[in-house]
Design an enzyme around this catalytic site. Sequence first.
Site, PDB file in Angstrom:
ATOM      1  N   TYR A   1     -28.296 -14.822  -7.848  1.00 49.41           N
ATOM      2  CA  TYR A   1     -27.653 -15.798  -6.958  1.00 49.41           C
ATOM      3  C   TYR A   1     -26.299 -16.222  -7.529  1.00 49.41           C
ATOM      4  O   TYR A   1     -25.292 -16.268  -6.816  1.00 49.41           O
ATOM      5  CB  TYR A   1     -28.547 -17.031  -6.754  1.00 49.41           C
ATOM      6  CG  TYR A   1     -27.902 -18.063  -5.857  1.00 49.41           C
ATOM      7  CD1 TYR A   1     -28.043 -17.986  -4.466  1.00 49.41           C
ATOM      8  CD2 TYR A   1     -27.116 -19.087  -6.379  1.00 49.41           C
ATOM      9  CE1 TYR A   1     -27.425 -18.897  -3.632  1.00 49.41           C
ATOM     10  CE2 TYR A   1     -26.483 -20.005  -5.548  1.00 49.41           C
ATOM     11  CZ  TYR A   1     -26.647 -19.908  -4.179  1.00 49.41           C
ATOM     12  OH  TYR A   1     -26.025 -20.813  -3.361  1.00 49.41           O
TER      13      TYR A   1
ATOM     14  N   SER B   1      -4.570 -25.833  32.190  1.00 48.79           N
ATOM     15  CA  SER B   1      -5.619 -24.941  32.687  1.00 48.79           C
ATOM     16  C   SER B   1      -4.955 -23.746  33.370  1.00 48.79           C
ATOM     17  O   SER B   1      -3.735 -23.709  33.512  1.00 48.79           O
ATOM     18  CB  SER B   1      -6.546 -25.683  33.649  1.00 48.79           C
ATOM     19  OG  SER B   1      -5.791 -26.227  34.705  1.00 48.79           O
TER      20      SER B   1
ATOM     21  N   LYS C   1     -14.015 -15.387  29.660  1.00 53.04           N
ATOM     22  CA  LYS C   1     -13.705 -16.809  29.867  1.00 53.04           C
ATOM     23  C   LYS C   1     -14.923 -17.592  29.400  1.00 53.04           C
ATOM     24  O   LYS C   1     -15.932 -17.687  30.102  1.00 53.04           O
ATOM     25  CB  LYS C   1     -13.398 -17.088  31.334  1.00 53.04           C
ATOM     26  CG  LYS C   1     -12.907 -18.515  31.570  1.00 53.04           C
ATOM     27  CD  LYS C   1     -12.468 -18.716  32.999  1.00 53.04           C
ATOM     28  CE  LYS C   1     -11.912 -20.121  33.189  1.00 53.04           C
ATOM     29  NZ  LYS C   1     -12.879 -21.181  32.848  1.00 53.04           N
TER      30      LYS C   1
END
Length: 277
Positions: free
Chosen positions: A20, A65, A89
Amino acid sequence: NCYRDSYYNNSESIISDKQYDDLFDELQSLEEETGIVMSNSPTKTVGYEVKSKLEKVKHSHPMLSLDKTKSTEDLIKFSNGRDCIISLKLDGLTVLNTYDNGVLCQSETRGNGEEGEIITHNAKVFDNLPLNIPFDRKFEIEGEAIITQSDFEKINTNGEYKNCRNLASGSVRQLDSNITKNRHVRFIAWKIPFGLTTYTKGFEIAAQYGFEVVPYVKYNSSTDNIEKKIEALKNIAKEKSLPIDGLVVTYNNVEYGKSLGMTGHHPRHSLAFKFYD
């Protein structure tokens, strides 16, 4: 993160402490070498921050927008033989992130387009947002804060929330960042507002800096079939479990797109194609 989660939350050591520590050291050296540090990095675990209220902020530029259509014919007319990109989108909350000398210094919602709310404390615990990038000046990047469909289904086991978009919006605007962290919000970049000639080049650089970039395809009405492009993007969204409500077509040439100007409501460099069903 997998090993750390197992150790601290499940009291189970999957690998030895030395393994680790070696991984941790490797990660740290890679971060120093690249200048990129992700929000979920074990080397920079962010504490949780609680705000009494969200502060308002005026944007550095209008966050408008887009004009919308539900006709594929309009996409063909828009391209008119020019190179474009069509991207997903995403259905979430628009967020602008600002970096100063490579460090994330402010994140804000779109709000009314002129003024939004500062949500930096929450952006710092998004699952995939870089906290540090290898760029030594001011850098702004816009995109969508989303919760994937698969994460939404895990969170919404009792049917408390209506849809991914509402949950993402509510999660991004929490006062307590611990709540945001537990909802696995992701940031996906879809606008690269720095001085490059093409959107595709901007996306390449954003990806190099560690940002997740919106899936897109190249499109030119002279050579490509629009229906096939739409189908390909819908399949990508499904594979990646991304919540979408349509597609966006944009001129790849940034300067050409800018030269078309804007109305009071929307820029003319892009057009949104909505899936009303």
